[in-house]
Design an enzyme around this catalytic site. Structure first.
Site, short mmCIF file in Angstrom:
data_model
loop_
_atom_site.label_atom_id
_atom_site.label_comp_id
_atom_site.label_asym_id
_atom_site.label_seq_id
_atom_site.Cartn_x
_atom_site.Cartn_y
_atom_site.Cartn_z
N GLY A 224 0.94 -1.29 0.03
CA GLY A 224 0.02 -0.04 -0.12
C GLY A 224 0.75 1.34 0.07
N ASP A 255 -4.25 -4.48 -8.15
CA ASP A 255 -4.43 -5.06 -9.60
C ASP A 255 -3.84 -4.08 -10.58
OD1 ASP A 255 -6.09 -6.88 -8.22
OD2 ASP A 255 -7.97 -5.64 -8.41
#
Length: 311
Positions: A224, A255
């Site tokens: 992240g 993704d």
């Protein structure tokens, strides 16, 4: 020309609702709503297509939600081919607050019988001679055993395709036994796989190395806002995340990172350089509405700003 095929066994119709604030137990007024065709492999196919590397999305759909998903995907300009089963494709809710905090409520998905699983494998078989990369990604719906991902990985590797696996839990573990070319767990997936916590991006390099020893040729662990860590046959290191001034949606960021890895591999880039492209693409996507929609020009301009650190 399509060079990538993605497989999504459990797609979803993602409904994003924007709220002034989220109060458990309270009444909420929706300020804005949108629907996206989603599921990890579908998100990768969309992001690949936006990055100039068209991909075809294979998967399993059901009911009215499935038909809506297929229509949205067509409008997005992504080729989709699906097997149909009884029931309803799952609808996942994303509740987004003004500061970008997102609460997700994901349905389970329809039961997928073995006959539909085999038809999907047959459909993949028809594409394998035409493509160079295969992405197997996402959760498994009821009726599909974890071993199914291992079968798909093995099926693609038999013809020499570059295979990326992005899965969780037993599906990831089963897929690793068939030696995919690259796996991309996020922090939580890596922690579940190894049964221990994960610290900084620098610490995650050792985790990526450990997962690679389980069977993958290359591993990238996405963290992240902390960036990502990678381990390959000849290079290991970590990559800093870019600072994004405006955060619109983090859904599908991982993704989009995978799509960047695919695009980089197709262009002959090394793992670190492909990861740089993926981080730039993901950074572009989180500043835009919708799921996994990077801006190709912004991505290209941001690649040089992505810092790679060799371990």
């Amino acid at each position: 020309m399509i060079q990538t095929v993605t497989v999504t066994v459990n797609p979803s119709l993602d409904r994003t609702l924007r709220l002034d604030a989220l109060w458990p137990g309270g009444l909420h007024r929706v300020r804005q709503a949108r629907a996206d065709a989603a599921g990890k492999g579908i998100n990768v196919a969309r992001a690949c297509t936006r990055l100039g590397e068209p991909a075809v999305a294979l998967g399993i759909l059901a009911g009215n939600a499935g038909r809506a998903l297929a229509d949205i995907l067509r409008r997005d300009g992504v080729t989709g081919e699906f097997e149909w089963v009884d029931g309803e494709t799952r609808t996942n809710l994303k509740l987004v607050e003004p500061d970008g905090r997102t609460t997700e409520i994901n349905e389970q998905g329809p039961t997928v019988p073995e006959t539909a699983q085999r038809r999907l494998q047959e459909r993949l078989e028809t594409w394998l001679p035409k493509v160079k990369a295969v992405v197997v990604a996402g959760s498994l719906p009821p009726g599909v055993p974890p071993s199914f991902y291992g079968e798909l990985v093995s099926q693609a590797r038999e013809v020499g395709a570059f295979v990326i696996l992005d899965a969780d839990g037993e599906a990831l573990r089963a897929g690793l036994r068939h030696q995919p070319d690259l796996v991309k767990p996020n922090r939580e997936e890596a922690e579940r796989l190894l049964g221990r916590g994960l610290g900084s991006a620098r610490d995650a390099v050792e985790v990526a190395r450990t997962i690679r020893a389980e069977g993958a040729a290359r591993v990238l662990v996405s963290l992240g806002a902390a960036g990502c860590a990678f381990s390959g046959p000849d290079k290991e290191g970590w990559i800093d995340a870019l600072r994004v001034s405006h955060l619109e949606s983090t859904t599908g960021a991982g993704d989009t990172l995978v799509a960047g890895l695919v695009a980089g591999w197709l262009r002959g880039l090394s793992l670190p350089e492909a990861a740089r492209l993926g981080v730039a693409a993901a950074s572009s996507a989180v500043g835009r509405e919708g799921v996994a929609r990077p801006d190709p020009h912004q991505t290209a301009s941001w690649v040089s700003q992505v810092q790679v650190h060799q371990a």
